[in-house]
Motif scaffolding. Sequence first.
Motif: not given
Length: 671
Positions: A335-343, A345-346, A351-354
């Motif tokens: 769930s968290l990956a879908a909302a962060t590293i797999e999100a 656009g910008k 988020l991937r950088m973070a």
Amino acid sequence: MYQFKDSYKNLNYDKQTIEVPGTRILRHQLTPDALISRPWPEVGTIYEAFQYSLKRYPARPLLGHRPFDKSTKKYGDYVWQTYSQINERVNNLGSGICFVLEKEFGFKKIVGSTLGVWSLNRPEFHIVNQVAAALNLKTVPLYETLGPNIVKYCVNHAEIHTIVLSANHIRGLFQIRSEIPTLKCLISMDPLEDIKLKNEAKKYNLTLYEIDEVESIGREHPYPHNPPKPKDCATIMYTSGTTGPPKGTILTHENFVASMACFILAFRMTQDDVVISYLPLPHIFGRALEEVMVAAGGSIGYFHGDPNELLLDSQVLKPTVFPGVPRIWNKVYQSLAAATIEAPGKVGELLRMAVAEKLKNLEETGELKHPVWDEKYFKKCRMAIGGQVRLLITGAAPIGIDVLQFLRIAFSAIFVEGYGQTENAAATTMTLYGDNKAGSVGTPHISSEIKLIDVPEMQYTSKDKPYPRGELCARGPNVMFGYYKDEKKTRAAIDEEGWLHSGDICQIDDRGCIVIVDRIKHIFKLSNGEYIAPEKIEQIYLQVPLIAQFYVHGDSLRKSLVGIIVPNPELFIPWAQKAVGGGENKHLQELSSNKQVQKALVLHLNQVGKQAGLNGFEQVKAIYIDTVPFSVENDLLTPTFKNKRQKIWGKYRKEIDRLYAELKENDGAKL
């Protein structure tokens, strides 16, 4: 005061275990000379642990639940009962049970007899456990999802005379009444809305009470406590029966108290902690957590019963300690990956950088927090589980390194991984608090010592390079008394020197940490001579967000593995639509049976497996996708949500044979 208070400040993370001189026995670095059996000298039983905290924290909240408002059809805020209030209820319920058994059923000896408990986690479950401790009774906790055959077996095998249960199980017991002759009395945790139930119970030669009635009886007829001794049986915990009839593990008060000593140190537990209770209490992990919380003077808040709304309960409760198992953590990760590293656009790019920066800091310095990214992005992750969590816990099965490290930085919280068995009160090893390296299950607990024994038939020995390997064995005051009415299986599990054999292959790494690498019991050999540990492979594949459940199959007549997959529809459908190109109108069933989708998923799985270090022979070569989940109800999962391997193989045998036929794999079936 806890004897190891502040000792953790000087822990050595680079040399985590101490070898007993002249042996290959390993111990925790704080206990090189002797194992610890108690958190405090005066606490030797579950009863004494409760009395210890009752004396010190009578007005502090102990048990909390969310009452349901029938008018609004919503669950309210947590309502708490203090240590003092729970003590009163324990006294009343225990006295009421004694009065009923003596006066109505003519019991002359109540001490040592067996009390069943059957419900979801709730305050009454814990109260019954404390009643049993005060009266020196044995409890038999029953999983909420048990079918009638297992219930019959447990009731008869343990000779249960009284079951305290939630009302939804009453009629189920009526249906099997003729096959459970020892049962005399039922005590409903819930008000009986159907007034006919009591009369119906009489027809089955059972007496049915509401718990409030029994507490009222006890208030009028008080009975003295009959405290147990450390070596008295506290509970008989039945295994989930994956390979046959359940085994009844006899755990003594001494076992639980040794476990308390371990976890108070490992979790740095104090009276200010609050834990959310949702892991099944018939499972040792859930039960041990509640006992250690009481010993520390903390608070236990119960989820309202719906696992799909666990996060809503957490947001109201605001726990400081959040336990889980890999099945739960994998879902959280997805769930968290879908909302962060797999999100997309910008936002996804940022988020991937973070995530990358926080993971880099974690690897290099062990730091969990970041002054910018936490406030900007990861605060939402913490708030999803209440915002106050300081400690996350995983156990019961292996967890992926990537999942563990991601969740550490997403929640900015200490995340420890434990390893244990029902047979030693869940306490074999634990990663050290604050050790943020992943890939091991840590060091022996302070009440446990371990050793590795050679398994030459699998080519694991203490002389292996670079690390010694073998079957992990544990010994200490937390090891069970034995299996109830089963001396043969007891002797098979515990050798003459008191070592409990785990069935797990481990190695000791260069920091002295224990790493699980294989399994003796659940292994098989392929036709090419390679050994396979299916559970290890399944755990790796389950890190793929597209997948909800996985079963790996192989045998000695085959050279390859195949798999049965249940997808995660929310993520699988859009992925599969892209895989077939222009499949926007295709539904789950159609996509699951699509050969192009299946081949694409096998390719994706093999990429993940390769990154995780799986050998080529450990990778699945073909899959069957089913849209119907494995469940306890369809008999494909145990009550602890483990795959029933034989049952799954039986259900999907035709599909498995077809997969091998399509692979044209029959060269292993030679005479």
